[in-house]
Each structure stands twice: as structure tokens, then as C-alpha cells.
Design an enzyme around this catalytic site. Structure first.
Site, short mmCIF file in Angstrom:
data_model
loop_
_atom_site.label_atom_id
_atom_site.label_comp_id
_atom_site.label_asym_id
_atom_site.label_seq_id
_atom_site.Cartn_x
_atom_site.Cartn_y
_atom_site.Cartn_z
N CYS B 101 69.88 45.97 -15.25
CA CYS B 101 69.39 45.55 -13.95
C CYS B 101 69.89 44.11 -13.83
O CYS B 101 69.85 43.35 -14.80
CB CYS B 101 67.87 45.60 -13.92
N PHE B 207 66.90 45.01 -3.94
CA PHE B 207 67.13 44.60 -2.56
C PHE B 207 68.56 44.11 -2.35
O PHE B 207 69.28 43.80 -3.30
CB PHE B 207 66.16 43.47 -2.17
N GLU B 209 69.98 41.01 0.21
CA GLU B 209 69.39 39.95 1.02
C GLU B 209 70.50 39.08 1.62
O GLU B 209 71.48 38.79 0.94
CB GLU B 209 68.51 39.11 0.09
N PRO B 380 66.66 35.43 -8.13
CA PRO B 380 66.13 35.86 -6.83
C PRO B 380 64.66 35.50 -6.67
O PRO B 380 63.91 35.48 -7.66
CB PRO B 380 66.34 37.37 -6.86
N SER B 382 61.23 36.12 -3.83
CA SER B 382 60.35 37.26 -3.53
C SER B 382 60.30 37.53 -2.02
O SER B 382 59.24 37.50 -1.43
CB SER B 382 58.96 36.96 -4.06
N HIS B 406 64.56 35.06 -14.79
CA HIS B 406 65.30 36.05 -13.99
C HIS B 406 64.73 36.23 -12.59
O HIS B 406 65.28 36.98 -11.78
CB HIS B 406 65.33 37.40 -14.70
N GLY B 407 63.62 35.57 -12.27
CA GLY B 407 63.05 35.76 -10.94
C GLY B 407 61.76 34.99 -10.82
O GLY B 407 61.51 34.04 -11.56
N GLY B 409 58.63 36.56 -10.97
CA GLY B 409 57.65 37.14 -11.88
C GLY B 409 56.40 37.57 -11.14
O GLY B 409 55.80 36.79 -10.40
#
Lengths: 139, 483
Positions: B101, B207, B209, B380, B382, B406-407, B409
Site C-alpha cells: 500500500c 483515494f 486527490e 497524505p 485526511s 505514513h499519514g 493516523g
């Protein structure tokens, strides 16, 4: 166990994935309800025009937990790949083998994609009231 | 349960649970976080899961956890664990079901001001070109031979077929192809699932975006990455789809039977593993790499489809409407890398589960143009909040096996999000903020609401403060296609 019903399943809190608590008075029902619980999470819309079909199954593995994961993963595969929803009609549970008969019905659509059934803290517990297990699904 | 008092403070952004905390720990746990976010993380099982990961045979250094951490299964999300290549194990649960991913960022020379009236048309075109949602299937019909080619050659297959440019491939982690993949190690089920899904987004938190590059923090590095303030960019988040899920499920199941022959004891069966140099470990490594290559190729095909959507809407109306690849990174992966551990260079298998590779300047394995800046690290947000582009650092190489967050969370369960947030109202609210949403399911949208996630800006402050990566640019969403 929940006190109000002898058998059932309920979704419980998990930060990122989906956790399902299943309980029943017999092991056979625990397996049946785990399948029903997973189908409920996936929110399947059945094809009512499909007459459905029966299919025998037999899974051999090292313990009850492995057979439960294996069965649920197999049924999840049928949903995603073959567009068929399975319900356990008959099941015999032995130490290292489960066998029985599934009823398969065609699917029009489903809402939730389960990536996998995990072994996270997976343990089928037995008490005087029966059996219970918490299953974590990766979504 | 772990309490804040069980941690030793290393710095404002780094906290340690010593090896002595539990008798079966082989190494300490190090968490990169602010005190506030760490306290928040104690409300779920993520710290216990990190402690469990320290029991893996051959684990070296510390088990590390990024500030976007949250409870997963087996490993915590945001976890990084390195195991010795000769004596250690590989754990498929430490890589995850959605193998590779990851995130891809495409930049443009399109000023937002020139296309702000066409953002809605662009997101509709992206939605039409890029299949998404549960059970989605792509427009590319593969033969079994082609699928095997993709699994062994990754983005090279896409280049051969005209779905990629040479720059796309060069600017992809591992050049879009991890060597050592073997499609013969995939089960029939995995292959069957992979055949119809190439070029699909899937569902859940995946997604595509359209973003505005709102702020640039380091102009020189941003220029090298191809990012210019005020321009638009496209971010793609997805993985290896059913093929990867099947590889992990097959392996977790089969390792349950074989773990006992190696005498390995684990506190959670989801941490099941095999020695890296065993037949089982090597088979999984080859299959995992095949799934990772499929994922690289999947994001490449989606990038091709995104370009088609941009062409349809902007060609002939806007100059230089093309999309250029910044980078493509994996955040669920196991990689064989060389790292300094206690001053000694060791070959290790770095498990990154919800953590991004963040190699610093001078590292091997990153494109030449990033050799002085460090690799781009794509984080990325949210849907309603910012996304970030960071750059890897030398500190990150020394402290986190070259890894970063990685994001944002998750902080709220999907169940609670669905109960407290209405998808249709969220769509209206986001559109009032100027963010267009294309989503197949309103309840799925509610599950992924910005309020269900941590504040990504705080996560970035923590990784920046800890020195694991440095800020290059902040992006804000203009439109989102939700899987």
C-alpha cells in the site's frame, strides 16, 4: 458472553479495523454465527432471483482458531471473487477438522471490503455458558 | 496496560520503553511522538502491540513507532522493526495484508488560479477514468502470462505497454520493481484475484486527490522535487488489491503450522513468522515482492488514467496540463537494506507497517536528482486537512532505519465515525470548504471523515522535531475521489 441472549454477535470498538465478538452455547453455532457476523459487516445485497445452491466443505487445520480463520477467509474469497454469499447449513466440528454444507446465494452488491481475517489475539474461550471469540478483520 | 510513567523521555519527540519492561522483550521500543499524542495513543493497544513486536527473533536496534501510530493487528500501524538477515525472521503481519500500500504524487505546472473553475470537472473525469469502490475491476484485461510479468517486473511492464514514462519508473521506490519477486510463489487464488483488478483504487481509505501546493518550506528542494507553490498536484493512495491480501492471508495461515518446527514463541499469533533464510521465509519474500511489484504497477496504471482525465478536461484549454511524477513510495513493505546498528553495518529486513521509507541524502537506492536532498516522503492527510511532502534526512537513517510516518493516523473507530458523522452532511460541509468529493458510498465517506483522524500537522511537527524528515511543502485538498 452477553447476558440477554445465549447466542449472538456484536461489532466492538477497534481504532482502525473491525472487531466482532461472537458467542454461543455450542461450538457449531459459534462457527455459524461468525459467518453470519462477517456477512453482516460486509452488508451484502443478495440476488433474490438466484435459486442458490448447496456446497459441501471440509477444512483440516491445527486447531479450532485456524479452522475458523480458514473458513472465514474462504467465504470472504467467495464473496469477493465469485460474488456468492455463504451461510452454514450444517457443520460438524472435530479437533482438527470441520465439515458440513454451505448454502450459496448470488450477490447483487456489497458495501464493505474485508481484506483479511486476522489471528490478532484470537482465542476461542470456553466457559460454563458456552463459547466466545473476538475476531479482528482488516478492512 | 502501559502508562506514561513506563516511558523514559529521550527528547521532546522521542520516548523509550526499556527492554526490562517485559521479560520476553529482545530490544526496547522507541516511539517518536509529542507527549500529547503519546498520551492519546495509550488509549488503544498500539503500545502493547509494539512491545509484542520486540519479541521477534533476530530483531535489532529498537522497535520504532511513528507519531501517526494506532492500534492494528499484530504490529501497530506506524511500526518499524528490523530483523537480522542471517539470524532473524520475516513476519507477514508486520508488513500487512495490503502489501505495498503506498502513495504516488504527480506534480504539474498548472497554476490553481488558471483551473479553479475546472476542478469539479477534473474530479468527475478522474472518477470516470479510475475505477474505485468495493470489488472494482479495471479496464485492462490481463492474461495469466501478463499478470506474472507484472508481478516480476512491476512498473517496467507499464513502461513497455505505454502506461509509464521513463521518469515515472525512475522516480518510483525500487524503480517500480523489487528484484527477487517470483510469480510462481503466488497461489492460484492470489493470481485469480489479481487478474481483473489492475488499475483500480479499491475502497476503504484509498483515494485520488487533487491538491493545491499551498506552502513551500524549502524552495531549492521543492524545485528539485518539481513542486511550485500555487500549482496543483495529484496524489494517489492504494496498494496491491486482492492479490496482495491473498498472499498475506495464505502465508499467515501456512506459517501457523510451520512456526513450531523453528521453536519460535510469539505473544500474538498474528505475529507469526519464519526465519528469513528458511524455505518458508524465502518463499514468502518472493511472493511478497511479487505483490509489491503488482502494487507499483497498479499505481502506475492509475497515474496513466489520471493523465487521461486531465487531458480530457484541460487539453487545448490550458497550457502545460501534463502531470509529472514526483515520487512513489511504499508504506506496507518488508525490504532488505543495510543499516548501521550500534555502529556496525548490518543487512536487515526492515518491516514497515504503516511507515514510509525516508532515505536521506547520499543514500543508495534513491534517484540521482535526490542524492543531495534526500528522497521525497509523501504523507497524505485526511480528505479535509493538509497533506505533506517531506524529505529524508541523515538523522532518520541513524535513528529510524530511514523511516518516517505514513499519514495522519486514525483516532476514531469506523463504528463511532459512522454513528457520529453523516456522510451526506460531510460531503456538503467539505464542498462548502471548497473540496469536491466523489464517493461511491456515503457511510464509507463518514468512516473516513477528517474528524476520525489525528491532526496531520501535529504528526509532521513530531517527525520534523525528531529529525526523521524535514518539511518541504504543504498541500491542501481541492477534490477527492474516495474508494
Amino acid at each position: 458472553m452477553t447476558p440477554d441472549k445465549p447466542n449472538g454477535f456484536v461489532e466492538i470498538e477497534h481504532t482502525a479495523d473491525i472487531s466482532l465478538r461472537v458467542w454461543s452455547t455450542t461450538l457449531e453455532d459459534l462457527f455459524k454465527l461468525a459467518v453470519d457476523g462477517m456477512n453482516s459487516i460486509i452488508e451484502i445485497k443478495l440476488d433474490n432471483n438466484d435459486p442458490g445452491k448447496y456446497q459441501e466443505f471440509c477444512i483440516e487445520d491445527i486447531d479450532l482458531e485456524s479452522m475458523l480463520v480458514s473458513l472465514l477467509n474462504e467465504i470472504n474469497y467467495k464473496i469477493q471473487q465469485e460474488f456468492e454469499c455463504a451461510k452454514i447449513m450444517e457443520i460438524i466440528v472435530e479437533n482438527e477438522k470441520i465439515s458440513g454444507r454451505l448454502f450459496l446465494n448470488g450477490i447483487i452488491s456489497f458495501r464493505k471490503e474485508i481484506k483479511a481475517v486476522t489471528y490478532h489475539n484470537l482465542k476461542i474461550d470456553q466457559s460454563q455458558k458456552g463459547y466466545s471469540v473476538v475476531i479482528v478483520f482488516d478492512v | 496496560m502501559v502508562a506514561l510513567t513506563d516511558f523514559t523521555k529521550v527528547s521532546d519527540y522521542e520516548w523509550e520503553i526499556p527492554r526490562s519492561f517485559r521479560s520476553d522483550m529482545r530490544v526496547p521500543v522507541r516511539i517518536f511522538s509529542t507527549r500529547k499524542m503519546l498520551e492519546q495513543s495509550l488509549s488503544d493497544l498500539s503500545v502493547e502491540q509494539a512491545i509484542n513486536a520486540t519479541t521477534l527473533p533476530g530483531v535489532v536496534g529498537s522497535v520504532l513507532v511513528m507519531p501517526d501510530m494506532h492500534q492494528g493487528y499484530g504490529f501497530p500501524i506506524g511500526g518499524v522493526a528490523a530483523t537480522d538477515f542471517s539470524t532473524g525472521v520475516i513476519s507477514p503481519g508486520g508488513i500487512g495484508y495490503d502489501i505495498n500500500c503506498g502513495v504516488r504524487l504527480l506534480a504539474s505546472q498548472i497554476p490553481y488560479e488558471n483551473v479553479k473553475d475546472q476542478i469539479h470537472s477534473l474530479v468527475i473525469a478522474l472518477d470516470q477514468h479510475c475505477p474505485s469502490g468495493v470489488g472494482s475491476e479495471g479496464g485492462i484485461h490481463l492474461t495469466l502470462k501478463e499478470l506474472e510479468d507484472i508481478c516480476e517486473n512491476g512498473s517496467q511492464w507499464a513502461l513497455k505497454k505505454g502506461y509509464a514514462t521513463k521518469q515515472d519508473v525512475r522516480r518510483t521506490e525500487e524503480n517500480g520493481c523489487i528484484p527477487g519477486a517470483n510469480a510462481k510463489k503466488l497461489s492460484e487464488k492470489a493470481k485469480k484475484r489479481g487478474l481483473p483488478q489492475l488499475g483500480t483504487l479499491g475502497s476503504g481509505n484509498h483515494f485520488i486527490e487533487i491538491d493545491l501546493i499551498e506552502q513551500v518550506f524549502d524552495e531549492a528542494t521543492a524545485e528539485i522535487f518539481g513542486l511550485q507553490q500555487g500549482n496543483i498536484a495529484v496524489m494517489i493512495h492504494c496498494g496491491s488489491r486482492g492479490l496482495g491480501h491473498q498472499v498475506c492471508s495464505d502465508t499467515v495461515q501456512s506459517f501457523q503450522k510451520t512456526i513450531h518446527k523453528y521453536g519460535i514463541k510469539i505473544p500474538d499469533r498474528e505475529l507469526v513468522c519464519a526465519p528469513l533464510n528458511s524455505p518458508e521465509g524465502l518463499d514468502y519474500l518472493a511472493a511478497m515482492r511479487a505483490a509489491a511489484n503488482y502494487a507499483f504497477c497498479n499505481r502506475q496504471v492509475l497515474a496513466h488514467l489520471a493523465r487521461k482525465a486531465f487531458e480530457q478536461v484541460l487539453a487545448g484549454k490550458v497550457k502545460n496540463w501534463q502531470l509529472y511524477q514526483v515520487y512513489d513510495i511504499a508504506h506496507n513493505i518488508g525490504k532488505i537494506e543495510d543499516h548501521l546498528v550500534d555502529g556496525v553495518l548490518r543487512k536487515v529486513c526492515v518491516h514497515r507497517k504503516g511507515a514510509t521509507r525516508a532515505f536521506g541524502p547520499g543514500s543508495s537506492g534513491i534517484p540521482d536528482e535526490f542524492s543531495k536532498t534526500g528522497q521525497p516522503v509523501l504523507v497524505p492527510g485526511s480528505m479535509g486537512t493538509s497533506s505533506w511532502v517531506l524529505a529524508g534526512t541523515k538523522t532518520g537513517m541513524e535513528r529510524s532505519f530511514g523511516s518516517s510516518c505514513h499519514g495522519a493516523g486514525r483516532v476514531m473507530s469506523r463504528q463511532k465515525a459512522k454513528k457520529t458523522i453523516r456522510g451526506d452532511q460531510l460531503k456538503i460541509d467539505l464542498e462548502k470548504m471548497g473540496i469536491y468529493i466523489q464517493a461511491g458510498s456515503m457511510s464509507g465517506l463518514a468512516e473516513e471523515a477528517p474528524g476520525a483522524y489525528k491532526d496531520v500537522d501535529q504528526v509532521i511537527e513530531a517527525v520534523n522535531g525528531a529529525g526523521l524528515a524535514r518539511k518541504i511543502a504543504r498541500l491542501v485538498p481541492l477534490a477527492v475521489v474516495k474508494g
